[in-house]
Design a protein around this motif. Structure first.
Motif, PDB file in Angstrom:
ATOM      1  N   LEU A 187       0.832  -1.281  -0.085  1.00  0.00           N
ATOM      2  CA  LEU A 187      -0.089   0.046  -0.017  1.00  0.00           C
ATOM      3  C   LEU A 187       0.712   1.207   0.144  1.00  0.00           C
ATOM      4  N   ALA A 188       1.951   1.324   0.797  1.00  0.00           N
ATOM      5  CA  ALA A 188       2.958   2.498   0.962  1.00  0.00           C
ATOM      6  C   ALA A 188       3.675   2.593  -0.301  1.00  0.00           C
ATOM      7  N   GLU A 189       4.034   1.626  -1.169  1.00  0.00           N
ATOM      8  CA  GLU A 189       4.621   1.729  -2.381  1.00  0.00           C
ATOM      9  C   GLU A 189       3.574   2.124  -3.651  1.00  0.00           C
ATOM     10  N   GLU A 190       2.121   1.766  -3.312  1.00  0.00           N
ATOM     11  CA  GLU A 190       1.449   2.170  -4.418  1.00  0.00           C
ATOM     12  C   GLU A 190       1.017   3.762  -4.345  1.00  0.00           C
ATOM     13  N   LEU A 191       1.262   4.256  -3.274  1.00  0.00           N
ATOM     14  CA  LEU A 191       1.271   5.679  -3.050  1.00  0.00           C
ATOM     15  C   LEU A 191       2.484   6.404  -3.507  1.00  0.00           C
ATOM     16  N   ASP A 192       3.445   5.743  -4.167  1.00  0.00           N
ATOM     17  CA  ASP A 192       4.414   6.495  -4.379  1.00  0.00           C
ATOM     18  C   ASP A 192       4.696   6.645  -5.792  1.00  0.00           C
ATOM     19  N   ARG A 246      -1.043  -7.958 -36.162  1.00  0.00           N
ATOM     20  CA  ARG A 246      -0.946  -8.360 -34.866  1.00  0.00           C
ATOM     21  C   ARG A 246      -1.649  -7.365 -33.754  1.00  0.00           C
ATOM     22  N   GLY A 247      -2.480  -7.803 -32.879  1.00  0.00           N
ATOM     23  CA  GLY A 247      -3.156  -6.828 -32.052  1.00  0.00           C
ATOM     24  C   GLY A 247      -2.092  -6.654 -30.746  1.00  0.00           C
ATOM     25  N   GLN A 248      -2.261  -5.840 -29.864  1.00  0.00           N
ATOM     26  CA  GLN A 248      -1.575  -5.397 -28.477  1.00  0.00           C
ATOM     27  C   GLN A 248      -2.440  -5.392 -27.426  1.00  0.00           C
ATOM     28  N   VAL A 249      -1.937  -6.010 -26.422  1.00  0.00           N
ATOM     29  CA  VAL A 249      -2.617  -5.921 -25.098  1.00  0.00           C
ATOM     30  C   VAL A 249      -1.809  -4.670 -24.396  1.00  0.00           C
ATOM     31  N   VAL A 250      -2.732  -3.724 -23.729  1.00  0.00           N
ATOM     32  CA  VAL A 250      -2.210  -2.410 -23.258  1.00  0.00           C
ATOM     33  C   VAL A 250      -2.440  -2.612 -21.609  1.00  0.00           C
ATOM     34  N   LEU A 251      -1.493  -2.295 -20.760  1.00  0.00           N
ATOM     35  CA  LEU A 251      -1.395  -2.523 -19.473  1.00  0.00           C
ATOM     36  C   LEU A 251      -1.117  -1.288 -18.703  1.00  0.00           C
ATOM     37  N   TYR A 252      -2.177  -0.799 -17.818  1.00  0.00           N
ATOM     38  CA  TYR A 252      -2.051   0.030 -17.105  1.00  0.00           C
ATOM     39  C   TYR A 252      -1.458  -0.057 -15.532  1.00  0.00           C
ATOM     40  N   ASP A 253      -1.299   1.043 -14.956  1.00  0.00           N
ATOM     41  CA  ASP A 253      -1.506   0.984 -13.188  1.00  0.00           C
ATOM     42  C   ASP A 253      -0.029   0.081 -12.638  1.00  0.00           C
ATOM     43  N   PHE A 254       1.038   0.433 -12.727  1.00  0.00           N
ATOM     44  CA  PHE A 254       1.969  -0.054 -12.268  1.00  0.00           C
ATOM     45  C   PHE A 254       2.464   0.074 -10.753  1.00  0.00           C
ATOM     46  N   GLY A 255       1.350   0.574  -9.955  1.00  0.00           N
ATOM     47  CA  GLY A 255       1.651   0.789  -8.592  1.00  0.00           C
ATOM     48  C   GLY A 255       1.852  -0.499  -7.666  1.00  0.00           C
ATOM     49  N   SER A 256       1.299  -1.621  -8.173  1.00  0.00           N
ATOM     50  CA  SER A 256       1.594  -2.765  -7.488  1.00  0.00           C
ATOM     51  C   SER A 256       2.066  -3.835  -8.307  1.00  0.00           C
ATOM     52  N   THR A 257       3.348  -3.775  -8.353  1.00  0.00           N
ATOM     53  CA  THR A 257       4.381  -4.786  -9.018  1.00  0.00           C
ATOM     54  C   THR A 257       5.046  -5.565  -7.896  1.00  0.00           C
ATOM     55  N   PHE A 258       5.573  -6.535  -8.491  1.00  0.00           N
ATOM     56  CA  PHE A 258       6.419  -7.768  -7.600  1.00  0.00           C
ATOM     57  C   PHE A 258       7.426  -8.370  -8.155  1.00  0.00           C
TER      58      PHE A 258
END
Length: 244
Positions: free
Chosen positions: A5-10, A106-118
């Protein structure tokens, strides 16, 4: 969870992670919106505006072939980041994914929101690869030893040792099948119950807390594939950049 949670706010950290994923997957049909660091701060993140169809739109209006292509790319994305790099997106709800049609290509996958990565340690990544190999009959490793190396509690897991080969084989069934795998044939919950019986909670309790993020990413992938409703090959090609 408290640390996450702390990391997601940075947003400074999130911007760095977003750029890292883009560099890691350069040349692949997976789009991570470009970050503008000159406009971003710890509390503001500015990136390119990228749109696409959501999962439900893809299911409702895309052709079976196009849905199959996106299902395959989602499996490749999971294998490349988790097994290949030990770094993965850990917030896989539908709002964080969009899909762009390929206009005949070729189609593409779009990915958002990298606040929670591991990030897995290199040891954890290699153990996961060993587990995949053991579950696909490509190695002679002991499942108990591998799970303990991954962080499972040895004392809690040891009584389940005779059941672990069958359990691992079932959990990794998509990787074991050399042809396209249809999730509707899996019935995972009921079959895990058949294998473990009253020990199913012992298995869960024995798992390390760190696996929460991996399980969240895994469940997200399964949810997306079920929504796309297309069988897909999980075989990891030699060109996937996954080394052991």
């Amino acid at each position: 969870i408290r640390r996450d949670l702390a990391e997601e706010l940075d947003y400074t950290r999130e911007a760095a992670q977003q750029q890292r994923f883009a560099e890691l997957c350069a040349g692949e049909p997976w789009l991570f919106p470009a970050v503008h660091p000159e406009l971003s701060t710890r509390t503001v993140l500015v990136s390119d505006w990228v749109t696409g169809d959501d999962l439900q739109q893809v299911r409702a209006s895309w052709s079976p072939r196009a849905r199959s292509d996106m299902a395959f790319e989602l499996v490749r994305l999971f294998s490349r980041t988790v097994l290949g790099a030990g770094l993965f997106h850990a917030d896989p709800h539908e709002g964080n994914y969009r899909f762009q049609a390929g206009d005949g290509g070729r189609g593409q996958v779009v990915l958002y929101d990298f606040g929670s990565t591991f990030a897995l340690s290199e040891r954890e990544r290699l153990v996961l690869l060993r587990l995949v190999r053991a579950g696909t009959d490509l190695g002679g490793d002991d499942p108990l030893r591998l799970l303990v190396a991954l962080g499972f509690d040895a004392e809690l897991l040891a009584p389940l040792a005779p059941k672990l080969p069958a359990l691992l084989s079932l959990l990794l069934l998509p990787y074991r099948q050399r042809t396209q795998f249809d999730l509707s044939d899996w019935d995972l919950g009921a079959r895990v119950g058949d294998v473990l019986g009253d020990d199913r909670w012992n298995f869960r309790i024995a798992a390390p807390a760190r696996l929460l993020f991996l399980m969240r990413a895994w469940q997200g992938l399964i949810h997306q594939l079920r929504a796309l409703d297309r069988p897909v090959s999980w075989t990891i090609p030699a060109s996937a950049g996954i080394v052991q």
